[in-house]
Structure formats: structure tokens, C-alpha cells
Design an enzyme around this catalytic site. Sequence first.
Site, PDB file in Angstrom:
ATOM      1  N   LYS A 120       0.829  -1.216   0.000  1.00 21.11           N
ATOM      2  CA  LYS A 120       0.000   0.000   0.000  1.00 21.11           C
ATOM      3  C   LYS A 120       0.856   1.256   0.000  1.00 21.11           C
ATOM      4  O   LYS A 120       0.463   2.268  -0.563  1.00 21.11           O
ATOM      5  CB  LYS A 120      -0.996  -0.023   1.157  1.00 21.11           C
ATOM      6  CG  LYS A 120      -2.094  -1.037   0.921  1.00 21.11           C
ATOM      7  CD  LYS A 120      -3.339  -0.742   1.719  1.00 21.11           C
ATOM      8  CE  LYS A 120      -4.434  -1.743   1.376  1.00 21.11           C
ATOM      9  NZ  LYS A 120      -5.478  -1.815   2.393  1.00 21.11           N
ATOM     10  N   LYS A 202      -4.207 -11.606  -6.911  1.00 24.35           N
ATOM     11  CA  LYS A 202      -5.469 -11.844  -6.194  1.00 24.35           C
ATOM     12  C   LYS A 202      -6.546 -10.863  -6.686  1.00 24.35           C
ATOM     13  O   LYS A 202      -6.231  -9.760  -7.141  1.00 24.35           O
ATOM     14  CB  LYS A 202      -5.276 -11.747  -4.675  1.00 24.35           C
ATOM     15  CG  LYS A 202      -5.156 -10.356  -4.136  1.00 24.35           C
ATOM     16  CD  LYS A 202      -5.391 -10.299  -2.627  1.00 24.35           C
ATOM     17  CE  LYS A 202      -5.339  -8.849  -2.181  1.00 24.35           C
ATOM     18  NZ  LYS A 202      -5.676  -8.575  -0.814  1.00 24.35           N
ATOM     19  N   LYS A 205     -10.335  -5.366  -4.303  1.00 23.23           N
ATOM     20  CA  LYS A 205     -11.331  -4.285  -4.391  1.00 23.23           C
ATOM     21  C   LYS A 205     -10.712  -3.044  -5.029  1.00 23.23           C
ATOM     22  O   LYS A 205     -11.414  -2.233  -5.607  1.00 23.23           O
ATOM     23  CB  LYS A 205     -11.799  -3.897  -2.980  1.00 23.23           C
ATOM     24  CG  LYS A 205     -12.770  -4.848  -2.352  1.00 23.23           C
ATOM     25  CD  LYS A 205     -13.379  -4.171  -1.109  1.00 23.23           C
ATOM     26  CE  LYS A 205     -13.657  -5.187  -0.034  1.00 23.23           C
ATOM     27  NZ  LYS A 205     -13.141  -4.821   1.278  1.00 23.23           N
TER      28      LYS A 205
HETATM   29  P1  TYM Z   1     -10.810  -6.884   3.339  1.00 26.62           P
HETATM   30  O1  TYM Z   1     -11.939  -5.922   3.498  1.00 26.62           O
HETATM   31  O2  TYM Z   1      -9.743  -6.552   2.373  1.00 26.62           O
HETATM   32  O3  TYM Z   1     -11.357  -8.315   2.939  1.00 26.62           O
HETATM   33  C1  TYM Z   1     -12.398  -8.959   3.650  1.00 26.62           C
HETATM   34  C2  TYM Z   1     -12.107 -10.459   3.701  1.00 26.62           C
HETATM   35  O4  TYM Z   1     -12.007 -10.982   2.377  1.00 26.62           O
HETATM   36  C3  TYM Z   1     -10.792 -11.724   2.251  1.00 26.62           C
HETATM   37  N1  TYM Z   1     -10.310 -11.585   0.854  1.00 26.62           N
HETATM   38  C4  TYM Z   1     -10.177 -12.598  -0.008  1.00 26.62           C
HETATM   39  N2  TYM Z   1     -10.399 -13.922   0.115  1.00 26.62           N
HETATM   40  C5  TYM Z   1     -10.177 -14.689  -0.973  1.00 26.62           C
HETATM   41  N3  TYM Z   1      -9.747 -14.213  -2.170  1.00 26.62           N
HETATM   42  C6  TYM Z   1      -9.497 -12.892  -2.335  1.00 26.62           C
HETATM   43  N4  TYM Z   1      -9.089 -12.424  -3.519  1.00 26.62           N
HETATM   44  C7  TYM Z   1      -9.723 -12.020  -1.225  1.00 26.62           C
HETATM   45  N5  TYM Z   1      -9.576 -10.685  -1.040  1.00 26.62           N
HETATM   46  C8  TYM Z   1      -9.943 -10.438   0.234  1.00 26.62           C
HETATM   47  C9  TYM Z   1      -9.842 -11.078   3.254  1.00 26.62           C
HETATM   48  O5  TYM Z   1      -8.790 -11.954   3.623  1.00 26.62           O
HETATM   49  C10 TYM Z   1     -10.777 -10.765   4.406  1.00 26.62           C
HETATM   50  O6  TYM Z   1     -10.938 -11.901   5.236  1.00 26.62           O
HETATM   51  N6  TYM Z   1      -7.844  -6.012   7.245  1.00 26.62           N
HETATM   52  C11 TYM Z   1      -9.064  -6.680   6.838  1.00 26.62           C
HETATM   53  C12 TYM Z   1     -10.282  -6.227   7.630  1.00 26.62           C
HETATM   54  C13 TYM Z   1     -10.163  -6.358   9.109  1.00 26.62           C
HETATM   55  C14 TYM Z   1     -10.133  -7.573   9.843  1.00 26.62           C
HETATM   56  C15 TYM Z   1     -10.034  -7.182  11.201  1.00 26.62           C
HETATM   57  C16 TYM Z   1     -10.185  -8.924   9.471  1.00 26.62           C
HETATM   58  C17 TYM Z   1     -10.089  -5.337   9.992  1.00 26.62           C
HETATM   59  N7  TYM Z   1     -10.021  -5.816  11.248  1.00 26.62           N
HETATM   60  C18 TYM Z   1      -9.988  -8.144  12.225  1.00 26.62           C
HETATM   61  C19 TYM Z   1     -10.129  -9.877  10.512  1.00 26.62           C
HETATM   62  C20 TYM Z   1     -10.017  -9.473  11.855  1.00 26.62           C
HETATM   63  C21 TYM Z   1      -9.313  -6.363   5.380  1.00 26.62           C
HETATM   64  O7  TYM Z   1      -8.865  -5.385   4.864  1.00 26.62           O
HETATM   65  O8  TYM Z   1     -10.185  -7.205   4.764  1.00 26.62           O
END
Ligand code: TYM
Length: 339
Positions: A120, A202, A205
Amino acid sequence: MPEEIKEKTKKRVLSLIQPTAVPHIGNYIGAMRNWAGMADDFDCVFGVADLHALTIRQDPATLRRQSMEAYAMLLALGLMRGGNVVFCQSHVAGHCQLAWILNCYTQFGEASRMTQFKEKSASHADNVNVGLFAYPTLQAADILIYQAHYVPVGADQKQHLELARNVAERFNGVYGPTFVVPEPYISKLGSKIASLQEPSKKMSKSDPNPRASIAITDAPDVIIKKCRGAVTDSDAVIRYAEGKDGVNNLMTIYAACTGKAFEEIEHEFEGKGYGDFKLAVGEAVIAELRPFREEYARLLADKAYLKQAAQDGAEAAARIANRTVEKAYRKVGLWDFRR
Ligand code: TYM
């Protein structure tokens, strides 16, 4: 066993999603769907990570709307059933309070090693803010504040989970048992769904190419179009194999949506071309998302219900979170004038 005792013996599950864009089929298969699968068997806390979203510059009105929509999506998945908590991170002040404490127990070096921070920082070179650096300690606070045992996430969050575990162990080592040391729960199938346009990367978003991902709110015709346009190879053979990233990815999506094993899929499409296969993938995604889409539309139309649910969720989450904050404050020696 009486119902109240059973409730207390359930292990806690926690996970959050950022409201930075509409979740895609990767978020859904890698995380959200697993949350729904755990909702009955665990004591669950799920939320919208709006504070994390601030690490990248956001338009305020869009962030507000997307946070409400992301909240409605979590409800549409049925996550609130059985007394589970669904909340929005900024509604519970304890996350920031505990994050500060954890910042003081996290080494500069370990935060610097986070791959997501490096990525990032490179993609937003004009805004490498302290929040971006401290992103994983806020995430650790999200987890530790609820004393979560399991954290269901996609593979990209593994390193952040490792940091949360290290910080919890370090703190417990100094002050005695304070936090449950959480375990990541990463499903074997679909923990890393790839981009439809560059299958070695991957699905993300933040990908500027809208054809690279399927949003979970995409209309059926858009889903079919995106699947049809997915990059594959020139083999014209539907087989899960090394070097066939595009086909492997579509097979994974198809397997996740239909429950079929890879061999079964290979058999089903023997002698058929990519056109038939891609259409079947699109139709399977549409069928999988249909119940969610209907419930989401219904909830979005009921703003009063959403507001009430968010308030109830915040109160329920705060009841758990405040206990942990008080405990951590006491352990590190912050003065409590009530004592
Ligand atoms: P975020 O919002 O990027 O993604 C949400 C969840 O989706 C999973 N994910 C994927 N799984 C499979 N294939 C993909 N291409 C893919 N892209 C995203 C992510 O692993 C996630 O589980 N930092 C986290 C949010 C967060 C969080 C937390 C998660 C904040 N606090 C505490 C767990 C515990 C995030 O940005 O997820």
C-alpha cells in the site's frame, strides 16, 4: 446441557470487512460465506472496518454510504442470528483505546515487515500515513478486544493474524493471561480467489479494472459477461493443473458455488469448450448469490431497521470490548480514579 451454559461454552469467532468498495466474489468465497457457515456453531462478532478504510483517502459521503451498505450486507448474510453481534468498528470506542496500548507493545521492525504495508505504501506513495503503518495493530485490537478464538479470513490476512498472535503472547508474557491468543481460520478452497483478468494476482477491491472482479451486487447479465471475458489459456482443456491459473481460478469459483469436487468438474466438462464452462461458472455464481441479493435489497429499503440494528450491535459489542479495555488499562498501570 441448559441453553445458557451451552452459549457460554461456545468459542468466539470474529472477523471484519472494509467498506472501501462493494465486496467481490473473492471476499465472499474466501471470507463472508464462511462466516455465515460458522454463525450457528460459534459465538460470533462480525463487523465493518470503517476506521481501517481511513488509511487510504476516502470521500466522506461515499464512506458513510458504503459503511451502511456493508453493514446491510452482513445482515443479509444472516450473520446476526442466534445472538451473534454485527457492528460497525467506529461505533465502539474501545478499538482505538486498545489499539494505542497495542502500539506500545509492537516493535517498529515487525510492523515494517508487513507485506500489505509495503504494497500500500507503494501504490499510495503520496499518502504513506502513520495509520497505514499502524493498520495491523488496530486489526489486532479488533480481534483481541473480543477475546476471539478463531478469525476466519482469506490468505492475504495471514500475516496480520500472525502479528496479532505475537502481540497477544508478548502482552500475556509480561502481564499474565489477558488476551485469548487467536487462531486464523483459512479455508482450503477459495482463500485466494484471483483476478479474472490477471489470474496470477489476487482479486482485489482496489483493482481499477472493473472486469477483473465480480461484485456481489453485480446484476446477472454483468456476472455472465465478466465470466465470459475471464482470461484463461489456449489449451481448451478444463483441468486443474499447474500453469493454468485462469482455469484453476474459475474451477475454484465453480467448486465453491456448486459444492462439486475438481474431478467431478473435469468430468462434467470433458470434451466441452471454455465457452460452455464460463457460462456455467457465471450461472453458478448467480444462483449462489441470489438469496443474498434478495435479502440485501429488502434490508436496504428498511433504513429504520438498519439504524436500530447498528445501535443494538454497537451496544452489544461495547459490552464485551469495554471489559477487555478495562483489563488491559489496569494491567499496564493506568490510573483508575474509581479504585
Ligand atoms: P478486506 O476488506 O480486504 O477483505 C475482507 C475479507 O475478504 C478476504 N479476501 C479474499 N479472500 C479470498 N480471495 C481474495 N481475492 C480475497 N480478497 C480479500 C480477506 O482476507 C478478508 O478476510 N484487514 C481486513 C479487515 C479487518 C479484519 C479485522 C479482518 C479489519 N479488522 C480483524 C479480521 C479481523 C481487510 O482489509 O479485509
